[in-house]
Design an enzyme around this catalytic site. Structure first.
Site, PDB file in Angstrom:
ATOM      1  N   HIS A   1      -6.769 -10.668 -49.484  1.00 23.89           N
ATOM      2  CA  HIS A   1      -5.479 -10.256 -50.047  1.00 23.89           C
ATOM      3  C   HIS A   1      -5.648  -9.560 -51.397  1.00 23.89           C
ATOM      4  O   HIS A   1      -4.789  -8.760 -51.791  1.00 23.89           O
ATOM      5  CB  HIS A   1      -4.574 -11.473 -50.261  1.00 23.89           C
ATOM      6  CG  HIS A   1      -4.004 -12.061 -49.016  1.00 23.89           C
ATOM      7  ND1 HIS A   1      -3.491 -11.304 -47.988  1.00 23.89           N
ATOM      8  CD2 HIS A   1      -3.847 -13.369 -48.641  1.00 23.89           C
ATOM      9  CE1 HIS A   1      -3.037 -12.104 -47.031  1.00 23.89           C
ATOM     10  NE2 HIS A   1      -3.250 -13.357 -47.398  1.00 23.89           N
TER      11      HIS A   1
ATOM     12  N   GLU B   1      -8.067 -15.655 -48.527  1.00 21.00           N
ATOM     13  CA  GLU B   1      -7.346 -15.319 -49.755  1.00 21.00           C
ATOM     14  C   GLU B   1      -7.936 -14.098 -50.450  1.00 21.00           C
ATOM     15  O   GLU B   1      -7.204 -13.256 -50.980  1.00 21.00           O
ATOM     16  CB  GLU B   1      -7.325 -16.523 -50.697  1.00 21.00           C
ATOM     17  CG  GLU B   1      -6.586 -17.738 -50.152  1.00 21.00           C
ATOM     18  CD  GLU B   1      -5.179 -17.411 -49.692  1.00 21.00           C
ATOM     19  OE1 GLU B   1      -4.470 -16.684 -50.403  1.00 21.00           O
ATOM     20  OE2 GLU B   1      -4.789 -17.880 -48.604  1.00 21.00           O
TER      21      GLU B   1
END
EC number: 3.4.24.39
Length: 356
Positions: A312, A309
């Protein structure tokens, strides 16, 4: 990453797990046809058709047929890509529920409609090009796990968009009140303890991956990123260094972490998602069902997902990654450019150099 005082408890005892072998996934160019049709100022219809001679099921998540505000198409204006303001999600490709798939008989089609102004600012108006291409994991026949993936490239649309009308389309991502770096409303009790452990695990993954990227085995780097250039190795190392810093910071950071689905976008099989435009990371219920720690192999654990995550998040390191593919077998088929911009390649590399 700022952590409130309620999060400074010791992490729960980690559950150790062994990874199972990943199935070999073949990739092909035929079997699914995808067509885009403009149906309004900023609305688009996608039609997918099974051109094979047998029943086929395809993964809906992170495709044109996902109900969540994921990137379904690429939008460009005057040769420049329009920024995407929606969510990037993570799922374990080997553990998806039945509802994650859409089944099509031979010759059958499925349709989906969406508004591209919900996840991109099109208020400038004028002529925009809309395109979609990629790879969709599929199940041939009656299986329960992907047997391969099919590359597709849809037709390119040119849409003349009324900017004033587009500006009135509500964003798919609602505004939230200002929160602390680790959200104290959703990260409490066991969630807080487990997340703290995941962040510590993330530090270990990212630090070891940074070392391996900058000065480790070149063949191992080649395996995951399809290049051994010094420029690429240093760029990957810098991203991991930035992630390690974000995961280790108790009082300051660039992201806000939510332990529960504050945006209500989780579905069964989804583990976590990031909204890069907000620097928000959200864990889904399936995140908490993962083992906190995996000691061997490449299966995801809590720290693995945090690394995924955080790649990103453009606020941590820019440009942020996207999701071309998930899992070792799909990720290793990407070319160098795709590998260097694909989130799961980073988590897989970090897991490999740390665990194995």
């Amino acid at each position: 990453m700022r952590v409130s005082s309620s999060l400074i408890a010791l992490a729960a005892l980690a559950v150790q797990a062994l990874a199972l072998p990943v199935n070999e996934l073949a990739e092909r160019d035929t079997g699914l046809d995808v067509k885009l049709i403009p149906i309004g100022n900023t609305r688009v219809k996608a039609i997918i058709t099974n051109n094979a001679d047998h029943e086929m099921s395809f993964v809906k998540y992170n495709t044109l047929f996902d109900s969540s505000p994921v990137r379904k198409v690429q939008i460009s204006k005057d040769g420049s890509i329009v920024p995407f303001n929606g969510m990037r999600l993570y799922y374990d490709i080997n553990n998806l529920p039945k509802e994650a798939y859409k089944t099509l008989a031979p010759g059958a089609s499925a349709e989906a409609e969406f508004d591209i102004a919900e996840t991109s600012d099109l208020s400038a108006g004028g002529s925009f090009e809309i395109s979609a291409e990629g790879s969709i994991p599929v199940i041939d026949g009656q299986g329960t796990k992907p047997t391969g993936s099919i590359r597709f490239k849809a037709n390119v649309l040119t849409m003349d968009i009324d900017g004033e009308m587009a500006s009135k389309v509500a964003s798919a991502i609602p505004e939230l009140d200002k929160r602390t770096r680790v959200d104290g409303q959703t990260c409490t009790g066991q969630y807080a303890q487990l997340l703290q452990g995941g962040l510590r695990n993330c530090v270990t993954y990212a630090q070891r991956a940074a070392q391996a990227a900058s000065g480790g085995n070149a063949q191992k780097f080649q395996e995951y990123f399809k290049t051994t250039s010094q420029q690429a190795r240093q760029s990957v190392a810098r991203r991991f260094q930035a992630i390690a810093q974000e995961c280790s910071s108790a009082n300051q950071g660039r992201t806000i972490y939510f332990c529960q689905d504050i945006y209500r976008n989780c579905q069964r099989g989804l583990i976590a998602y990031t909204i890069p435009a907000r620097s928000h990371v959200v864990n889904c219920p399936d995140y908490w069902r993962l083992p906190p720690v995996v000691n061997r192999g490449l299966d995801p654990d809590h720290g693995y997902v945090v690394v995924h995550e955080f790649t990103h998040a453009t606020s941590i390191f820019s440009p942020g990654t996207v999701d071309h593919a998930y899992g070792y077998e799909q990720c290793r088929r990407l070319n160098a450019q795709q590998s260097l911009s694909n989130a799961d390649n980073y988590s897989l590399f970090a897991a490999d150099v740390t665990r194995n």
